[in-house]
Design a protein around this motif. Structure first.
Motif, PDB file in Angstrom:
ATOM      1  N   LEU A 221      28.794  21.817  43.577  1.00 46.03           N
ATOM      2  CA  LEU A 221      29.627  23.013  43.580  1.00 46.03           C
ATOM      3  C   LEU A 221      28.937  24.122  44.356  1.00 46.03           C
ATOM      4  N   LEU A 222      29.686  24.741  45.270  1.00 46.75           N
ATOM      5  CA  LEU A 222      29.194  25.874  46.069  1.00 46.75           C
ATOM      6  C   LEU A 222      30.202  27.003  45.911  1.00 46.75           C
ATOM      7  N   CYS A 223      29.738  28.190  45.490  1.00 47.18           N
ATOM      8  CA  CYS A 223      30.671  29.268  45.165  1.00 47.18           C
ATOM      9  C   CYS A 223      30.444  30.518  46.013  1.00 47.18           C
ATOM     10  N   LEU A 224      31.564  31.138  46.401  1.00 43.47           N
ATOM     11  CA  LEU A 224      31.548  32.407  47.145  1.00 43.47           C
ATOM     12  C   LEU A 224      32.366  33.423  46.342  1.00 43.47           C
ATOM     13  N   PRO A 225      31.714  34.300  45.576  1.00 43.12           N
ATOM     14  CA  PRO A 225      32.461  35.279  44.772  1.00 43.12           C
ATOM     15  C   PRO A 225      33.324  36.188  45.645  1.00 43.12           C
ATOM     16  N   ILE A 226      34.460  36.614  45.092  1.00 43.80           N
ATOM     17  CA  ILE A 226      35.312  37.582  45.782  1.00 43.80           C
ATOM     18  C   ILE A 226      34.576  38.922  45.828  1.00 43.80           C
ATOM     19  N   LYS A 227      34.472  39.485  47.008  1.00 42.39           N
ATOM     20  CA  LYS A 227      33.759  40.761  47.163  1.00 42.39           C
ATOM     21  C   LYS A 227      34.464  41.856  46.371  1.00 42.39           C
ATOM     22  N   GLY A 228      33.705  42.602  45.598  1.00 40.32           N
ATOM     23  CA  GLY A 228      34.267  43.723  44.855  1.00 40.32           C
ATOM     24  C   GLY A 228      34.873  43.341  43.524  1.00 40.32           C
ATOM     25  N   GLN A 229      34.852  42.049  43.159  1.00 41.20           N
ATOM     26  CA  GLN A 229      35.403  41.638  41.868  1.00 41.20           C
ATOM     27  C   GLN A 229      34.249  41.330  40.923  1.00 41.20           C
ATOM     28  N   TYR A 230      33.999  42.264  40.026  1.00 39.31           N
ATOM     29  CA  TYR A 230      32.817  42.216  39.168  1.00 39.31           C
ATOM     30  C   TYR A 230      32.798  40.969  38.286  1.00 39.31           C
ATOM     31  N   GLU A 231      33.966  40.569  37.781  1.00 36.98           N
ATOM     32  CA  GLU A 231      34.010  39.394  36.921  1.00 36.98           C
ATOM     33  C   GLU A 231      33.452  38.163  37.638  1.00 36.98           C
ATOM     34  N   GLN A 232      33.763  38.028  38.928  1.00 38.43           N
ATOM     35  CA  GLN A 232      33.260  36.875  39.679  1.00 38.43           C
ATOM     36  C   GLN A 232      31.750  36.958  39.893  1.00 38.43           C
ATOM     37  N   LEU A 233      31.218  38.164  40.008  1.00 43.69           N
ATOM     38  CA  LEU A 233      29.765  38.316  40.115  1.00 43.69           C
ATOM     39  C   LEU A 233      29.092  37.924  38.805  1.00 43.69           C
ATOM     40  N   CYS A 234      29.749  38.232  37.675  1.00 39.74           N
ATOM     41  CA  CYS A 234      29.253  37.805  36.366  1.00 39.74           C
ATOM     42  C   CYS A 234      29.277  36.280  36.265  1.00 39.74           C
ATOM     43  N   ASN A 235      30.383  35.683  36.702  1.00 38.34           N
ATOM     44  CA  ASN A 235      30.487  34.219  36.689  1.00 38.34           C
ATOM     45  C   ASN A 235      29.417  33.582  37.572  1.00 38.34           C
ATOM     46  N   ALA A 236      29.170  34.215  38.709  1.00 33.96           N
ATOM     47  CA  ALA A 236      28.148  33.702  39.625  1.00 33.96           C
ATOM     48  C   ALA A 236      26.779  33.674  38.952  1.00 33.96           C
ATOM     49  N   ALA A 237      26.477  34.704  38.158  1.00 31.05           N
ATOM     50  CA  ALA A 237      25.206  34.739  37.429  1.00 31.05           C
ATOM     51  C   ALA A 237      25.118  33.583  36.446  1.00 31.05           C
ATOM     52  N   ALA A 238      26.235  33.301  35.756  1.00 30.45           N
ATOM     53  CA  ALA A 238      26.268  32.181  34.809  1.00 30.45           C
ATOM     54  C   ALA A 238      26.151  30.841  35.540  1.00 30.45           C
ATOM     55  N   LEU A 239      26.872  30.710  36.658  1.00 34.42           N
ATOM     56  CA  LEU A 239      26.842  29.462  37.429  1.00 34.42           C
ATOM     57  C   LEU A 239      25.463  29.204  38.026  1.00 34.42           C
ATOM     58  N   ASN A 240      24.782  30.260  38.391  1.00 35.82           N
ATOM     59  CA  ASN A 240      23.431  30.128  38.943  1.00 35.82           C
ATOM     60  C   ASN A 240      22.501  29.480  37.921  1.00 35.82           C
ATOM     61  N   ASN A 241      22.741  29.767  36.638  1.00 32.51           N
ATOM     62  CA  ASN A 241      21.942  29.160  35.567  1.00 32.51           C
ATOM     63  C   ASN A 241      22.207  27.664  35.442  1.00 32.51           C
ATOM     64  N   PHE A 242      23.356  27.210  35.963  1.00 37.29           N
ATOM     65  CA  PHE A 242      23.677  25.778  35.991  1.00 37.29           C
ATOM     66  C   PHE A 242      23.125  25.096  37.247  1.00 37.29           C
ATOM     67  N   GLY A 243      22.496  25.885  38.132  1.00 41.80           N
ATOM     68  CA  GLY A 243      21.972  25.335  39.379  1.00 41.80           C
ATOM     69  C   GLY A 243      22.976  25.312  40.506  1.00 41.80           C
ATOM     70  N   VAL A 244      24.008  26.162  40.420  1.00 44.65           N
ATOM     71  CA  VAL A 244      25.039  26.230  41.466  1.00 44.65           C
ATOM     72  C   VAL A 244      24.625  27.263  42.512  1.00 44.65           C
ATOM     73  N   PRO A 245      24.538  26.875  43.802  1.00 41.79           N
ATOM     74  CA  PRO A 245      24.228  27.858  44.850  1.00 41.79           C
ATOM     75  C   PRO A 245      25.371  28.861  45.016  1.00 41.79           C
ATOM     76  N   ILE A 246      25.024  30.122  45.237  1.00 42.75           N
ATOM     77  CA  ILE A 246      25.997  31.188  45.407  1.00 42.75           C
ATOM     78  C   ILE A 246      25.822  31.805  46.790  1.00 42.75           C
ATOM     79  N   LEU A 247      26.916  31.874  47.565  1.00 41.61           N
ATOM     80  CA  LEU A 247      26.885  32.518  48.879  1.00 41.61           C
ATOM     81  C   LEU A 247      27.628  33.846  48.789  1.00 41.61           C
ATOM     82  N   ALA A 248      27.032  34.904  49.343  1.00 43.50           N
ATOM     83  CA  ALA A 248      27.671  36.219  49.312  1.00 43.50           C
ATOM     84  C   ALA A 248      28.906  36.253  50.200  1.00 43.50           C
TER      85      ALA A 248
END
Length: 350
Positions: free
Chosen positions: A261-288
């Motif tokens: 899984l590779l995730c790109l959070p929606i810019k300016g959507q705080y909930e997705q940035l929160c999800n990205a933090a949680a997903l990072n703990n699962f070892g999911v790479p996050i691209l800005a």
């Protein structure tokens, strides 16, 4: 029992969850859905009795929110008018999946409700947040759709009222395979922008799910597919990996299927940035964002390890049972409050 179920139609996740949930709720009585919002791409096969344009999020072409379009669609006068007209007081149970008009209607008519869904999990301070908190984002998550009680859903049980994601039956019954393609759903980018980056990897086949395409067709190393819940799920079940935003339902199902899984959070959507933090703990790479380094980033991702697999703590039926337990506790609290009011008045007039 008469159940009022408010479903936010911004994006596709709330509707996909509602489709799984409604059959279980119908075991308890009549379910009437209030659909709020107008930018979901999924077919709505739900018992919709009330509908509103509500408050919707709209996306631009390059990964961010379209604030101008959002402002044009917003009418505070209409929201108050609709809230006053919404008959939440005629139902035995009000379930609210992050919908603001229902929240306001319950306040006006003093009707208890249960805030249910992913956003409800952010009522806990234990739910993951990005290193840099956004005070406006926190304000919206905590006040956009308030309720009397909350049942949250998240990738992990971060608090006692937070439970497993609701995973589609199609995923639960699947036998995952790796047929070599990558499933791509990036609704916050235009097809043209996404395709320009995917073409940089000509030897890799992509299934690109598009808001514009009505039929399946292939151009180069990209098979364009219309947005369809079942079609996307089938693609994901048989994929090498999934590239998507940092929403909730799709990442949860990809992790459950043990897909890369590779995730790109929606810019300016705080909930997705929160999800990205949680997903990072699962070892999911996050691209800005999609950038000139995309080819190398995808190659590194494909050659890397799988993320931690998501395991479900509760079934959908068990989560609905928890919801009904919460509803029963609301009834007890209301009866106790009414009795307190009667006792208080009795003392006052002695």
């Amino acid at each position: 029992m008469k159940i009022f179920y408010a479903v936010q139609a911004t994006g596709n996740g709330h509707i996909a969850r509602a489709k799984e949930l409604v059959p279980f709720l119908q075991r308890y009585g009549q379910v009437d859905v209030f659909l709020s919002g107008n930018n979901s791409n999924l077919k709505v096969n739900l018992p919709v009795k009330y509908q509103s344009n509500g408050v919707s999020l709209f996306y631009g072409n390059r990964g961010g929110l379209d604030y101008w379009k959002m402002a044009k669609e917003l009418s505070l006068f209409n929201i108050i008018k609709e809230a006053k007209a919404l008959p939440v007081d005629q139902y035995d149970l009000v379930i609210n999946d992050f919908e603001s008009i229902t929240s306001l209607a319950c306040k006006i008519k003093q009707v208890p409700s249960i805030g249910f869904g992913h956003q409800a999990s952010f009522k806990s301070k234990l739910t993951p947040r990005p290193i840099k908190k956004d005070w406006m984002g926190e304000l919206i998550l905590n006040n956009y759709a308030t309720a009397s009680k909350y049942i949250g859903l998240h990738f992990d049980q971060y608090d006692e009222f937070i439970y497993s994601p609701i995973v589609k039956e199609q995923v639960l019954l699947a036998s995952p395979k790796n047929l070599g393609h990558i499933s791509v759903y990036l609704s916050h980018y235009s097809d043209e922008v996404v395709a320009s980056y995917l073409h940089q990897l000509p030897d890799q086949l992509f299934h690109l799910f598009s808001k514009k395409e009505k039929t399946i067709n292939q151009r180069g190393n990209i098979i364009y597919m219309p947005i369809d819940n079942s079609l996307f799920t089938e693609s994901m079940i048989n994929a090498t990996g999934v590239i998507t935003g940092a929403g909730f339902e799709t990442p949860a199902e990809a992790l459950y299927l043990n897909k890369k899984l590779l995730c790109l959070p929606i810019k300016g959507q705080y909930e997705q940035l929160c999800n990205a933090a949680a997903l990072n703990n699962f070892g999911v790479p996050i691209l800005a964002s999609l950038n000139t380094d995309f080819k190398r980033q995808v190659e590194t991702w494909l050659n890397g390890a799988h993320p931690t697999q998501l395991h479900l703590g509760l079934s959908t039926q068990a989560i609905v049972e928890k919801l009904m337990e919460a509803a029963a506790s609301l009834e007890v609290q209301e009866e106790e409050f009414n009795q307190y009011e009667l006792d208080h008045l009795s003392l006052k007039f002695r």
